[in-house]
Write a protein that holds these residues in place. Structure first.
Motif, mmCIF file in Angstrom:
data_model
loop_
_atom_site.group_PDB
_atom_site.id
_atom_site.type_symbol
_atom_site.label_atom_id
_atom_site.label_comp_id
_atom_site.label_asym_id
_atom_site.label_seq_id
_atom_site.Cartn_x
_atom_site.Cartn_y
_atom_site.Cartn_z
ATOM 1 N N GLU A 143 -13.937 -13.985 -1.938
ATOM 2 C CA GLU A 143 -14.328 -12.633 -2.302
ATOM 3 C C GLU A 143 -13.851 -11.697 -1.204
ATOM 4 O OE1 GLU A 143 -17.718 -11.828 -5.035
ATOM 5 O OE2 GLU A 143 -18.664 -11.431 -3.105
ATOM 6 N N PHE A 144 -13.355 -10.538 -1.596
ATOM 7 C CA PHE A 144 -12.799 -9.605 -0.618
ATOM 8 C C PHE A 144 -13.052 -8.194 -1.094
ATOM 9 C CE2 PHE A 144 -9.228 -6.902 0.766
ATOM 10 C CZ PHE A 144 -9.321 -7.068 2.145
ATOM 11 N N GLU A 145 -13.766 -7.440 -0.276
ATOM 12 C CA GLU A 145 -13.966 -6.043 -0.634
ATOM 13 C C GLU A 145 -12.867 -5.245 0.033
ATOM 14 O OE1 GLU A 145 -17.952 -4.446 -0.171
ATOM 15 O OE2 GLU A 145 -17.118 -2.425 -0.235
ATOM 16 N N ASN A 146 -12.007 -4.642 -0.802
ATOM 17 C CA ASN A 146 -10.881 -3.888 -0.263
ATOM 18 C C ASN A 146 -11.399 -2.640 0.448
ATOM 19 O OD1 ASN A 146 -8.609 -2.220 0.123
ATOM 20 N ND2 ASN A 146 -7.534 -3.223 -1.563
ATOM 21 N N PRO A 147 -11.176 -2.550 1.771
ATOM 22 C CA PRO A 147 -11.735 -1.403 2.502
ATOM 23 C C PRO A 147 -11.127 -0.080 2.070
ATOM 24 C CG PRO A 147 -10.260 -2.677 3.897
ATOM 25 C CD PRO A 147 -10.414 -3.454 2.626
ATOM 26 N N ARG A 148 -9.924 -0.125 1.511
ATOM 27 C CA ARG A 148 -9.273 1.131 1.119
ATOM 28 C C ARG A 148 -9.719 1.591 -0.258
ATOM 29 N NH1 ARG A 148 -2.978 1.081 2.969
ATOM 30 N NH2 ARG A 148 -3.005 -1.152 3.333
ATOM 31 N N THR A 149 -9.936 0.640 -1.172
ATOM 32 C CA THR A 149 -10.232 1.048 -2.547
ATOM 33 C C THR A 149 -11.675 0.748 -2.940
ATOM 34 O OG1 THR A 149 -9.552 -1.107 -3.388
ATOM 35 C CG2 THR A 149 -7.845 0.592 -3.235
ATOM 36 N N GLY A 150 -12.340 -0.073 -2.135
ATOM 37 C CA GLY A 150 -13.712 -0.441 -2.472
ATOM 38 C C GLY A 150 -13.803 -1.491 -3.565
ATOM 39 N N ALA B 184 -5.556 -13.115 10.069
ATOM 40 C CA ALA B 184 -4.810 -11.872 9.880
ATOM 41 C C ALA B 184 -3.826 -12.055 8.727
ATOM 42 C CB ALA B 184 -4.049 -11.528 11.145
ATOM 43 N N GLY B 185 -3.586 -10.976 8.016
ATOM 44 C CA GLY B 185 -2.596 -11.034 6.942
ATOM 45 C C GLY B 185 -3.269 -11.223 5.608
ATOM 46 N N SER B 186 -3.234 -10.191 4.783
ATOM 47 C CA SER B 186 -3.907 -10.258 3.493
ATOM 48 C C SER B 186 -2.998 -9.699 2.427
ATOM 49 C CB SER B 186 -5.190 -9.431 3.535
ATOM 50 O OG SER B 186 -5.633 -9.161 2.217
ATOM 51 N N ARG B 187 -2.939 -10.368 1.310
ATOM 52 C CA ARG B 187 -2.143 -9.868 0.205
ATOM 53 C C ARG B 187 -2.862 -8.732 -0.515
ATOM 54 N NH1 ARG B 187 -2.459 -11.518 -4.754
ATOM 55 N NH2 ARG B 187 -3.606 -13.382 -4.159
ATOM 56 N N TYR B 188 -4.170 -8.696 -0.378
ATOM 57 C CA TYR B 188 -4.925 -7.632 -1.031
ATOM 58 C C TYR B 188 -4.803 -6.308 -0.289
ATOM 59 C CZ TYR B 188 -7.298 -11.069 -3.985
ATOM 60 O OH TYR B 188 -7.590 -12.028 -4.893
ATOM 61 N N ASP B 189 -4.692 -6.406 1.039
ATOM 62 C CA ASP B 189 -4.694 -5.203 1.874
ATOM 63 C C ASP B 189 -3.582 -5.394 2.901
ATOM 64 O OD1 ASP B 189 -5.410 -2.824 3.000
ATOM 65 O OD2 ASP B 189 -6.960 -3.696 4.268
ATOM 66 N N GLN C 256 -1.233 -0.941 -0.210
ATOM 67 C CA GLN C 256 -2.406 -0.952 -1.085
ATOM 68 C C GLN C 256 -2.095 -1.606 -2.425
ATOM 69 O OE1 GLN C 256 -4.772 2.690 -1.140
ATOM 70 N NE2 GLN C 256 -4.878 2.449 -3.356
ATOM 71 N N VAL C 257 -2.775 -2.715 -2.683
ATOM 72 C CA VAL C 257 -2.638 -3.390 -3.972
ATOM 73 C C VAL C 257 -3.922 -3.145 -4.740
ATOM 74 C CG1 VAL C 257 -2.202 -5.574 -5.121
ATOM 75 C CG2 VAL C 257 -1.228 -5.142 -2.869
ATOM 76 N N SER C 258 -3.792 -2.582 -5.900
ATOM 77 C CA SER C 258 -4.975 -2.234 -6.671
ATOM 78 C C SER C 258 -5.099 -3.141 -7.883
ATOM 79 C CB SER C 258 -4.872 -0.769 -7.097
ATOM 80 O OG SER C 258 -5.726 -0.543 -8.180
ATOM 81 N N TYR C 259 -6.280 -3.663 -8.070
ATOM 82 C CA TYR C 259 -6.546 -4.520 -9.222
ATOM 83 C C TYR C 259 -7.538 -3.846 -10.158
ATOM 84 C CZ TYR C 259 -4.362 -8.490 -6.863
ATOM 85 O OH TYR C 259 -3.484 -9.338 -6.266
ATOM 86 N N ALA C 260 -7.696 -2.531 -9.952
ATOM 87 C CA ALA C 260 -8.851 -1.828 -10.481
ATOM 88 C C ALA C 260 -9.310 -2.283 -11.857
ATOM 89 C CB ALA C 260 -8.558 -0.332 -10.512
ATOM 90 N N SER C 261 -8.492 -2.071 -12.827
ATOM 91 C CA SER C 261 -9.013 -2.175 -14.180
ATOM 92 C C SER C 261 -8.766 -3.539 -14.812
ATOM 93 C CB SER C 261 -8.392 -1.065 -15.018
ATOM 94 O OG SER C 261 -8.802 -1.193 -16.327
ATOM 95 N N ALA C 262 -7.510 -3.769 -15.111
ATOM 96 C CA ALA C 262 -7.174 -4.896 -15.971
ATOM 97 C C ALA C 262 -7.678 -6.228 -15.431
ATOM 98 C CB ALA C 262 -5.665 -4.950 -16.159
ATOM 99 N N ALA C 263 -7.452 -6.425 -14.123
ATOM 100 C CA ALA C 263 -7.746 -7.740 -13.564
ATOM 101 C C ALA C 263 -9.230 -8.013 -13.438
ATOM 102 C CB ALA C 263 -7.078 -7.870 -12.197
ATOM 103 N N GLN C 264 -10.052 -6.988 -13.694
ATOM 104 C CA GLN C 264 -11.484 -7.233 -13.616
ATOM 105 C C GLN C 264 -12.161 -6.980 -14.952
ATOM 106 O OE1 GLN C 264 -13.193 -6.088 -9.533
ATOM 107 N NE2 GLN C 264 -11.401 -4.803 -9.774
#
Lengths: 538, 218
Positions: free
Chosen positions: A76-83, A239-244, A365-373
């Motif tokens: 689980e990862f809370e994206n600090p940029r997008t929440g 260090a190093g994240s594909r999400y952020d 910034q990789v956003s998964y906002a809508s579809a992936a959730q």
């Protein structure tokens, strides 16, 4: 005396055997002050992974707490940029879809033991942490493909890399521990998406022992680096994240002795990595807008392992004349291996080897906002499982290479959402891979995910971006200037940049050519007139 | 008045001219390649060659400018209207009628009025245009923070290319005009030997014979 002799004989015969069995490559620079084979607590029979962990924790008292706070354990990862709340626990991807409903198959790669229900957080007892999967150096520890993270204790089933399972010697593994090697990280990360290099394109089994062409950093003939040389850790946080993603690193190297907290190229190579000559200076001028990876990873899926680039789930479920599931293996990898191009349980695939990335502006910034959730999608358009942000003028984006995974995935055709599907379940009558029935698989998957489902499904084009950052080629194989500085160059789709050689000064060029043609014509006309008037100079 | 072969192109000026010629050809060749006119050189090596040639040419120009001003030769290039119409009429008409070139070279006026104004235009407009845009083009990263830098760079690159074509056109006309009058070889010769046929006043001739006899040929 006889006992001594027997012991000597045993050592004499055992030593070469031990040397042979140790298949794990040496970790460069590992000069630990502790030889774990000398610890009494490890010199015993272990019957399960958690038992080993318990022994580890008797000395490494804080390790369990550290690991349990990592993404490797919580997924689980809370994206600090997008929440956004991301991580394997939460998102749908463009491969097998979703974890929920497919435990313990998916959780076989969990860095712990016994997570068989995604509705619950991972098991919280301290012995649920799997120390060995990262720290085993005997080369014979593995996890069962369907064991929720547990190792195979008998030669039955498959391992997480798809090999036939063997009985793991836990005692040997425990006594061998050290810092993680490439194959430790690789047994999960090289096989994401259900097979070797299926997912990332730049992470495959070719990186266990790569040649320099495949990866100049990890090759034993190159720097022989391991994953954690770049993905530096502190308290089991990497260090190093594909999400952020750290898409640009203007800070560069740290001072001597300074702890680096980032896994960027610049953290070792600095912000002006090219030599200070006339060419190097021009190349250094590029680093503010072009990611190092763009030139230095001309192709991914190198070293003889192809990557999956297209996965059409909509064709899954077909049966042969006898009513059985079948497969086709039309793609031949450079090592001669045939790869599936159709599987009744998974649909159609396309593969690429030495694949050219696509390029986009990227601010990390990789956003998964809508579809992936499970959010709303627009079914008239291809659906982005994730979207990448960035443009030419935001001052922080650079042009990055990506693997663009494409395919067709199931969606709720009434509610316009991507669906969760129940694919794995040898004993259920709803799992797709057992029953080849999409309707049941989706209904069961949506129920497992606790999402609303209309009962109607269809298939929709999807795509997903995977930043390319591994498989760095030697400098001599970096992209040539004209790979991009040409009218049909690799960056032809990139907007907002002026790139010499791509036709940006075509207007002046045309004007100039007209002027030049007029000059030529004028001169020619003048010369002809002189010739025909025949009264010219001698 | 007498016509004498006088050394009017000292060694430095000839060296300047031919170095400049060579570099301009290198720059035109590589530059046109970079703009897709031909594909005879890969982009990277072409950029390097172009950059190095440009930097060398800038050095040559710095020396030449210094030389022009310290020696007073700059006066040769200041355009004068006197005789301009005659020369223009000659090229547009007289040349076809077999007339003689109306201009007679003087010691401090070795270019005809059309030549002078052309060279003046090159020096004051076209060359500055190409090197100012070129330097801005090369040093983009030093000023990329200014607003609309990409747009400015596009404008600069276009001006650079346009100036290059103007120079290419000049080269065509320049070379062609060498064939006019006494012929190509005779026109090129002064820039090789340094000696050109000049109308000298008696005072000039006497001065040269007394003080600079090496500037007079036979």
């Amino acid at each position: 005396m006889r006992r001594v002799l027997t012991a000597l004989a045993l050592i004499a015969t055992a030593a070469p055997a031990l040397a042979q069995q140790s298949t794990a490559p040496e970790i460069p620079g590992s000069d630990s002050t502790a030889d774990h084979s000398k610890f009494e607590i490890l010199q015993k029979e272990f019957t399960s992974g958690p038992e080993v962990t318990e022994a580890c924790l008797s000395c490494h008292t804080e390790a369990d707490d550290q690991v349990m706070h990592s993404i490797h354990f919580n997924w689980e990862f809370e994206n600090p940029r997008t929440g956004e709340l991301l991580g394997k626990r939460n998102v749908i991807n463009a491969f097998c879809g979703n974890v929920v409903g497919n435990e313990p198959r998916c959780t076989s790669c969990h860095a712990g033991y016994g997570w068989d229900d995604m509705h619950q957080p991972p098991p919280q007892q301290s012995t649920a942490v799997d120390c060995l999967v990262c720290h085993d150096r005997s080369g014979q520890y593995t996890k069962l493909a369907t064991g929720a993270g547990h190792p195979p204790m008998e030669a039955k089933g498959k391992t997480i890399t798809g090999a036939d399972a063997w009985a793991v010697d836990l005692s040997k593994a425990a006594m061998s521990v050290g810092l993680p090697g490439r194959e430790n990280c690789g047994q999960c990360h090289f096989y994401g998406g259900g097979g070797d290099n299926v997912k990332h394109g730049d992470l495959s089994s070719a990186l266990v022992m790569p040649d320099v062409h495949t990866d100049v950093h990890m090759s034993p003939d190159g720097a022989n680096m391991v994953c954690t040389d770049c993905h530096v850790t502190e308290k089991h946080q990497w260090a190093g994240s594909r999400y952020d993603v750290h898409a640009t690193d203007p800070e560069g190297t740290g001072r001597p002795g300074e702890r680096r907290r980032v896994a960027t190229c610049e953290s070792c190579h600095g912000t002006e990595p090219h030599p200070v000559d006339i060419k190097g200076m021009k190349l250094n001028d590029h680093t503010d807008v072009v990611a190092c990876q763009t030139c230095h990873i001309p192709t991914m899926a190198k070293g003889g392992v192809a990557t999956k680039t297209w996965w059409d789930w909509s064709t899954a479920g077909k049966r042969d004349a006898e009513g059985n599931a079948y497969s086709e293996e039309e793609f031949v990898q450079s090592d001669g291996k045939h790869l599936h191009t159709y599987l009744s349980i998974k649909g159609d695939f396309r593969w690429e080897e030495e694949a050219q990335p696509i390029y986009e502006w990227f601010d990390g910034q990789v956003s998964y906002a809508s579809a992936a959730q499970g959010g709303k999608i627009d079914p008239t358009q291809p659906v982005g499982i994730n979207e990448i942000a960035g443009d030419a003028h935001d001052g922080k984006s650079r042009i990055w290479p990506f693997k663009k995974m494409e395919g067709r995935q199931a969606y709720d055709s009434v509610n316009d959402t991507l669906v969760y599907s129940h694919v794995w379940g040898p004993d259920t009558d709803t799992a797709l891979w057992t029953n080849l029935d999409w309707g049941k698989a989706i209904a069961a998957g949506m129920k497992a995910a606790g999402k609303e489902y209309s009962g109607e499904y269809g298939f929709i084009d999807t795509y997903m971006y995977w930043p390319t950052t591994h498989m760095v080629a030697p400098a001599s194989e970096a992209l040539d200037c004209q790979s991009c500085h040409a009218e049909d160059g690799r960056l032809a789709n990139i907007a907002g940049a002026f790139m010499p050689g791509t036709g940006g000064s075509a207007m002046a060029g045309l004007l100039g050519k007209i002027l030049f043609a007029l000059a030529l014509l004028g001169v020619l006309g003048h010369a002809l007139l002189r010739l025909f008037s025949r009264k010219g100079e001698p | 008045m007498s016509s004498r072969m006088v050394k009017v192109y000292p060694r430095f000026e000839r060296l300047w001219h031919w170095t400049q010629m060579t570099l301009i050809f290198v720059l035109l060749f590589t530059g046109l390649g970079l703009n897709g006119v031909h594909g005879l050189l890969p982009f990277g090596p072409a950029v390097m060659l172009h950059t190095i040639a440009a930097l060398v040419l800038l050095c040559v120009w710095i020396f030449a400018t210094f030389w022009l001003f310290t020696t007073g030769t700059w006066r040769q290039f200041i355009p004068k209207m006197r005789g301009m119409t005659k020369v223009a009429r000659f090229y547009a008409w007289g040349i076809f009628r077999g007339e003689k070139h109306p201009y007679h070279k003087l010691l401090w006026r070795k270019h005809n009025p059309l030549q002078a104004i052309t060279y003046f235009g090159l020096k004051i407009l076209v060359f500055p245009a190409i090197w100012i845009t070129g330097i801005l083009y090369l040093t983009y990263n030093l000023w990329e923070e200014v607003p609309n830098a990409t747009l400015w760079l596009t404008v600069i690159a276009n001006l650079h290319v346009l100036a290059a074509w103007v120079i290419a056109s000049f080269v065509v006309v320049h070379v062609y005009l060498l064939t006019v009058g006494h012929g190509f070889r005779q026109h090129v010769a002064p820039m090789v030997t340094g000696y050109d046929c000049i109308d000298l006043t008696h005072e000039q001739e006497a001065y040269l014979e007394t003080n600079e006899p090496w500037r007079l040929q036979s």
